[in-house]
Design an enzyme around this catalytic site. Sequence first.
Site, PDB file in Angstrom:
ATOM      1  N   CYS B  93       0.819  -1.212   0.000  1.00  0.00           N
ATOM      2  CA  CYS B  93       0.000   0.000   0.000  1.00  0.00           C
ATOM      3  C   CYS B  93       0.859   1.271   0.000  1.00  0.00           C
ATOM      4  O   CYS B  93       1.552   1.527  -0.968  1.00  0.00           O
ATOM      5  CB  CYS B  93      -0.957  -0.045   1.178  1.00  0.00           C
ATOM      6  SG  CYS B  93      -2.504   0.756   0.818  1.00  0.00           S
ATOM      7  N   ARG B 127     -11.618   6.853  -4.391  1.00  0.00           N
ATOM      8  CA  ARG B 127     -10.804   5.783  -3.817  1.00  0.00           C
ATOM      9  C   ARG B 127     -11.241   4.458  -4.416  1.00  0.00           C
ATOM     10  O   ARG B 127     -12.405   4.250  -4.740  1.00  0.00           O
ATOM     11  CB  ARG B 127     -10.974   5.718  -2.298  1.00  0.00           C
ATOM     12  CG  ARG B 127     -10.281   6.812  -1.541  1.00  0.00           C
ATOM     13  CD  ARG B 127     -10.299   6.529  -0.049  1.00  0.00           C
ATOM     14  NE  ARG B 127      -9.215   5.652   0.364  1.00  0.00           N
ATOM     15  CZ  ARG B 127      -7.975   6.079   0.599  1.00  0.00           C
ATOM     16  NH1 ARG B 127      -7.672   7.351   0.442  1.00  0.00           N
ATOM     17  NH2 ARG B 127      -7.046   5.237   0.974  1.00  0.00           N
ATOM     18  N   HIS B 194      -3.853  -5.660   1.040  1.00  0.00           N
ATOM     19  CA  HIS B 194      -3.663  -5.915   2.459  1.00  0.00           C
ATOM     20  C   HIS B 194      -4.755  -6.883   2.889  1.00  0.00           C
ATOM     21  O   HIS B 194      -5.352  -7.539   2.068  1.00  0.00           O
ATOM     22  CB  HIS B 194      -3.646  -4.609   3.248  1.00  0.00           C
ATOM     23  CG  HIS B 194      -4.911  -3.844   3.190  1.00  0.00           C
ATOM     24  ND1 HIS B 194      -5.132  -2.850   2.264  1.00  0.00           N
ATOM     25  CD2 HIS B 194      -6.029  -3.933   3.916  1.00  0.00           C
ATOM     26  CE1 HIS B 194      -6.342  -2.356   2.458  1.00  0.00           C
ATOM     27  NE2 HIS B 194      -6.903  -2.999   3.438  1.00  0.00           N
TER      28      HIS B 194
END
Lengths: 458, 251
Positions: B93, B127, B194
């Site tokens: 990330c 996002r 993740h």
Amino acid sequence: MRAPIPLQAEILAARAVGGLSRLAGAGGGTTLPGKLLWKLDPSAVDRLAARLPRGSALVSATNGKTTTAALAAAILGPRTRLAHNASGANLVSGVASTLLADRDAELGLFEVDEGALPEVARRVRPKALCLGNLFRDQLDRYGELELVAERWREAVRRLPPETAVVVNGDDPQVGDLASGRPGALVFGVDDPRHAHPSLQHAADSKYCLRCGTPYEYAAAYVGHLGDYRCPRCGHARPPLDLAARAIELDGLEGASFDLSAPAGTTRVRIAVPGLYNVYNALAAASLTIALGASLDEVRLGLERAGAAFGRFERIAIGDRRLLVLLIKNPAGANEAIRTLVADGGPRLAVVALNDATADGKDVSWIWDVDFEPLLAGLERVVAAGDRAAELALRFAYAGFDRGAIEVLPALEEALDRGLELTPPGGEFVVLPTYTAMLGLRKIVAGRGFTRPYWERAA
Amino acid sequence: MNIRVGHLYPDYLNIYADRGNIAVLARRAEWRGHRLEVEAVGMSEPLRPGAHDLLYVGGGQDREQLLVAGDMAEKAERLREAVAGGAAVLAVCGGYQLLGRGYRGFHGEDMPGAGILPLETVAGERRMIGDVLLACELEPGEKRTLAGFENHAGRTRLDAGAEPLGRVVAGFGNDGESGYEGCRAGRVVGTYLHGPLLPRNAWLADWLLTQALAHRTCSAEVPRFEPLPDELEAEAHAVSAQRARDRGGRF
């Protein structure tokens, strides 16, 4: 342009829908009327709120908003007719539904979702606003902590000057919201005996708001909540208007503390456990004092109040008991575990992890929870919920014996397994995420052991 | 044998449960008779090339990422030396973005990168959030899948000829349009996944550990691990992969 529908007609239509939803067995019907009203005419919420003779008070926080509002309701309830969204429906639609249902209320008391706070505050124009804490929570839904903090700053900036702002000074981001607002009330814990030796792994706001230097903590109480100071620029916890001192934690039974307020100090006893609930009680005390409650009313109300729905609950099933503690993010789960362990810690736990929108679709947070102190005392753990296997991995990689981990995704099977492993007269601990908690309650209610929440909340 | 891990900025970059990745590496090394020795390499602490067999960089919120970016640029030269010496790297990330040449924020602010991976990142408006599933082939003929969760505003563009970590089966990936996710250069792996990544993708943990062991022993040959009975890992992977197929992100 569509002609505006008269408010009264909208209200009638929306109320009818709530009743139908319950009759159809679709659940509590707690938000449907409000959703409909909001769709028909968003500004109807503003007008309904404006009709409350004593206005409204809002409570928001990552953790503890439901309990704080419940405690505040117990303090205000004896003298004031409240419109209170006790069932936890805390978006604009939930507030609208509550306003629809409680026609004769004098004061609105609403817990509000962190993300929904700006809009609710704009529409409801609260008399008082209580802000508890900001922890990392459901990053997939809320975005980063900083984003929520910025939206809160904006919401506070837009409040009229006469709105009483009540903040937790122990949280750097939240405490800062009081700056530049004369008359704001700042609350916090002042009892270093209950501080952690160091900041927990999941601590969030560790760096100075002004200059980015790591804060130094004279005392860290819950996550990053505590008595902080920046060694470089001096930004520090603001002076406390209300404080909890001489705190005694009484295991799972409750806690007591000296509540020191502008009007004096009184010893308070609460029936909800753990330091995090001391924060909730402080928040409720501060908010209600801002609304004019006396210290005696605060003390009596806090003593009377039980836990909010599903947050901390003992449910008897035949001759065995379930002890349910809701978990939803690292900070909250750590406190639930700390409270359990301080009470001796259970031998058996059922942990249930779902990943619906209300739980957070991203389950990575379970790896930030300090499960280790709980696991150290467990003989067996049942991993349940839609992401049971992921939970089981969390326990296995903590070093817990794989042979003592049972993976039972179906909540009903997990519940039955917990009952089976518990001797008659015994109790077992259940740590569910939000929708897992709702699912479990439905199963238990289906067996006739507890009333559905929309009846309890009424 | 001791496998030496350098964990970069653990106090700042830890937003998506990065310690889960470290726990998985530690246990799986231990189950093979090795020991993971984790050293935190924090702000303005020197990075010594050759001192670590595996470097780990996690994810942070924008605020934390900005706080470390300058320091990371100062460590870049040493980081390049470490990588040239054969150290393995996992960057997740924010850490992944920091290993590229740079990050351009939504308000135009520039963050320098370490320039280890051939890529650049530009912030986008929406996002990219959701479950992800990738198809990978890190070793020729060994087809594997990675399941995880992504949550990033950055659009990462790989240079022409750069090798992605995998093909996106479901989810957004690097930029929501290229159909690829992550970047792999030799023993360096960068990814948005993740969840955390390694518990439900144990094969990648083992791959990283064997690469680190090759560095530790200065051996050209990468050792092979005996498989472990990974039933729970396989089940968690399957659930996560199914989530990506059912509800992985797309615009």
